[in-house]
Design a protein around this motif. Sequence first.
Motif, PDB file in Angstrom:
ATOM      1  N   ASP A 212       6.287  -7.753   4.381  1.00  0.00           N
ATOM      2  CA  ASP A 212       5.964  -8.536   3.192  1.00  0.00           C
ATOM      3  C   ASP A 212       4.507  -8.335   2.767  1.00  0.00           C
ATOM      4  O   ASP A 212       4.099  -8.843   1.715  1.00  0.00           O
ATOM      5  CB  ASP A 212       6.207 -10.023   3.448  1.00  0.00           C
ATOM      6  CG  ASP A 212       7.671 -10.365   3.665  1.00  0.00           C
ATOM      7  OD1 ASP A 212       7.954 -11.176   4.570  1.00  0.00           O
ATOM      8  OD2 ASP A 212       8.520  -9.811   2.941  1.00  0.00           O
ATOM      9  N   THR A 213       3.741  -7.624   3.574  1.00  0.00           N
ATOM     10  CA  THR A 213       2.348  -7.358   3.228  1.00  0.00           C
ATOM     11  C   THR A 213       2.265  -6.599   1.915  1.00  0.00           C
ATOM     12  O   THR A 213       2.882  -5.543   1.761  1.00  0.00           O
ATOM     13  CB  THR A 213       1.669  -6.550   4.350  1.00  0.00           C
ATOM     14  OG1 THR A 213       1.602  -7.358   5.530  1.00  0.00           O
ATOM     15  CG2 THR A 213       0.262  -6.131   3.945  1.00  0.00           C
ATOM     16  N   ALA A 214       1.517  -7.166   0.966  1.00  0.00           N
ATOM     17  CA  ALA A 214       1.422  -6.558  -0.366  1.00  0.00           C
ATOM     18  C   ALA A 214       0.457  -7.377  -1.220  1.00  0.00           C
ATOM     19  O   ALA A 214       0.087  -8.503  -0.845  1.00  0.00           O
ATOM     20  CB  ALA A 214       2.787  -6.522  -1.044  1.00  0.00           C
ATOM     21  N   VAL A 215       0.111  -6.819  -2.349  1.00  0.00           N
ATOM     22  CA  VAL A 215      -0.528  -7.607  -3.395  1.00  0.00           C
ATOM     23  C   VAL A 215       0.588  -8.215  -4.235  1.00  0.00           C
ATOM     24  O   VAL A 215       1.482  -7.497  -4.688  1.00  0.00           O
ATOM     25  CB  VAL A 215      -1.453  -6.752  -4.273  1.00  0.00           C
ATOM     26  CG1 VAL A 215      -2.045  -7.602  -5.394  1.00  0.00           C
ATOM     27  CG2 VAL A 215      -2.567  -6.136  -3.435  1.00  0.00           C
ATOM     28  N   TYR A 216       0.537  -9.514  -4.405  1.00  0.00           N
ATOM     29  CA  TYR A 216       1.572 -10.229  -5.155  1.00  0.00           C
ATOM     30  C   TYR A 216       1.045 -10.551  -6.548  1.00  0.00           C
ATOM     31  O   TYR A 216      -0.045 -11.113  -6.702  1.00  0.00           O
ATOM     32  CB  TYR A 216       1.962 -11.507  -4.410  1.00  0.00           C
ATOM     33  CG  TYR A 216       2.863 -11.236  -3.242  1.00  0.00           C
ATOM     34  CD1 TYR A 216       2.361 -10.641  -2.083  1.00  0.00           C
ATOM     35  CD2 TYR A 216       4.221 -11.532  -3.291  1.00  0.00           C
ATOM     36  CE1 TYR A 216       3.192 -10.355  -1.006  1.00  0.00           C
ATOM     37  CE2 TYR A 216       5.055 -11.258  -2.214  1.00  0.00           C
ATOM     38  CZ  TYR A 216       4.536 -10.667  -1.086  1.00  0.00           C
ATOM     39  OH  TYR A 216       5.366 -10.384  -0.025  1.00  0.00           O
TER      40      TYR A 216
ATOM     41  N   PRO B 278       0.831  -1.211   0.000  1.00  0.00           N
ATOM     42  CA  PRO B 278       0.000   0.000   0.000  1.00  0.00           C
ATOM     43  C   PRO B 278       0.860   1.254   0.000  1.00  0.00           C
ATOM     44  O   PRO B 278       1.767   1.401   0.824  1.00  0.00           O
ATOM     45  CB  PRO B 278      -0.791  -0.130   1.304  1.00  0.00           C
ATOM     46  CG  PRO B 278      -0.830  -1.594   1.576  1.00  0.00           C
ATOM     47  CD  PRO B 278       0.480  -2.135   1.086  1.00  0.00           C
ATOM     48  N   GLY B 279       0.584   2.140  -0.937  1.00  0.00           N
ATOM     49  CA  GLY B 279       1.293   3.403  -0.995  1.00  0.00           C
ATOM     50  C   GLY B 279       2.702   3.326  -1.534  1.00  0.00           C
ATOM     51  O   GLY B 279       3.430   4.318  -1.494  1.00  0.00           O
ATOM     52  N   LYS B 280       3.084   2.163  -2.028  1.00  0.00           N
ATOM     53  CA  LYS B 280       4.443   2.000  -2.554  1.00  0.00           C
ATOM     54  C   LYS B 280       4.429   1.563  -4.005  1.00  0.00           C
ATOM     55  O   LYS B 280       3.411   1.106  -4.529  1.00  0.00           O
ATOM     56  CB  LYS B 280       5.210   0.988  -1.698  1.00  0.00           C
ATOM     57  CG  LYS B 280       5.463   1.442  -0.270  1.00  0.00           C
ATOM     58  CD  LYS B 280       6.391   0.492   0.451  1.00  0.00           C
ATOM     59  CE  LYS B 280       6.708   0.978   1.853  1.00  0.00           C
ATOM     60  NZ  LYS B 280       7.648   0.073   2.561  1.00  0.00           N
ATOM     61  N   GLU B 281       5.588   1.680  -4.630  1.00  0.00           N
ATOM     62  CA  GLU B 281       5.738   1.249  -6.006  1.00  0.00           C
ATOM     63  C   GLU B 281       5.803  -0.282  -6.074  1.00  0.00           C
ATOM     64  O   GLU B 281       6.217  -0.946  -5.125  1.00  0.00           O
ATOM     65  CB  GLU B 281       7.021   1.828  -6.593  1.00  0.00           C
ATOM     66  CG  GLU B 281       7.033   3.338  -6.731  1.00  0.00           C
ATOM     67  CD  GLU B 281       6.116   3.790  -7.850  1.00  0.00           C
ATOM     68  OE1 GLU B 281       5.408   4.804  -7.648  1.00  0.00           O
ATOM     69  OE2 GLU B 281       6.096   3.143  -8.898  1.00  0.00           O
ATOM     70  N   ARG B 282       5.415  -0.807  -7.211  1.00  0.00           N
ATOM     71  CA  ARG B 282       5.554  -2.243  -7.431  1.00  0.00           C
ATOM     72  C   ARG B 282       7.030  -2.590  -7.462  1.00  0.00           C
ATOM     73  O   ARG B 282       7.839  -1.831  -8.008  1.00  0.00           O
ATOM     74  CB  ARG B 282       4.876  -2.651  -8.738  1.00  0.00           C
ATOM     75  CG  ARG B 282       4.777  -4.144  -8.949  1.00  0.00           C
ATOM     76  CD  ARG B 282       3.975  -4.482 -10.179  1.00  0.00           C
ATOM     77  NE  ARG B 282       2.583  -4.047 -10.061  1.00  0.00           N
ATOM     78  CZ  ARG B 282       1.644  -4.301 -10.964  1.00  0.00           C
ATOM     79  NH1 ARG B 282       1.947  -4.999 -12.059  1.00  0.00           N
ATOM     80  NH2 ARG B 282       0.420  -3.865 -10.794  1.00  0.00           N
TER      81      ARG B 282
END
Length: 124
Positions: free
Chosen positions: A90-94, A41-45
């Motif tokens: 590590d929380t993110a959309v993968y 969230p709020g970060k670049e891929r």
Amino acid sequence: QVQLVESGGGLVQAGDSLRLSCTISRRTFSTYDMGWFRQAPGKEREFVAAIRRSGGMGHYADSVKGRFTISRDNAKNTVYLEMNNLKPEDTAVYYCAADSSWAKLTALYGPDYWGKGTLVTVSS
């Protein structure tokens, strides 16, 4: 049209493990290099891991080396990401990605084909 479908995301606690899967809708899976990216969230891929069409050793971002393992099963048209000792960061959309070019696959936003993503949430 190449379609990628990820699965295996979820909510886990810090230190837990998860295995993500990505299945490609093409019989020519073995002609694609495959990779995993993530976007918090709020970060670049960002790049996470990649594996060549022939399999073998994976390539990893420094932040996941020693904890994540990428593998593939060409008979099942599937690539996996085994994630151990998960951390809240590590929380993110993968996202799963595929390309016939290794150079394009490992360049952020370079791959031709993307899945829709699966959410991984790691609580502290």
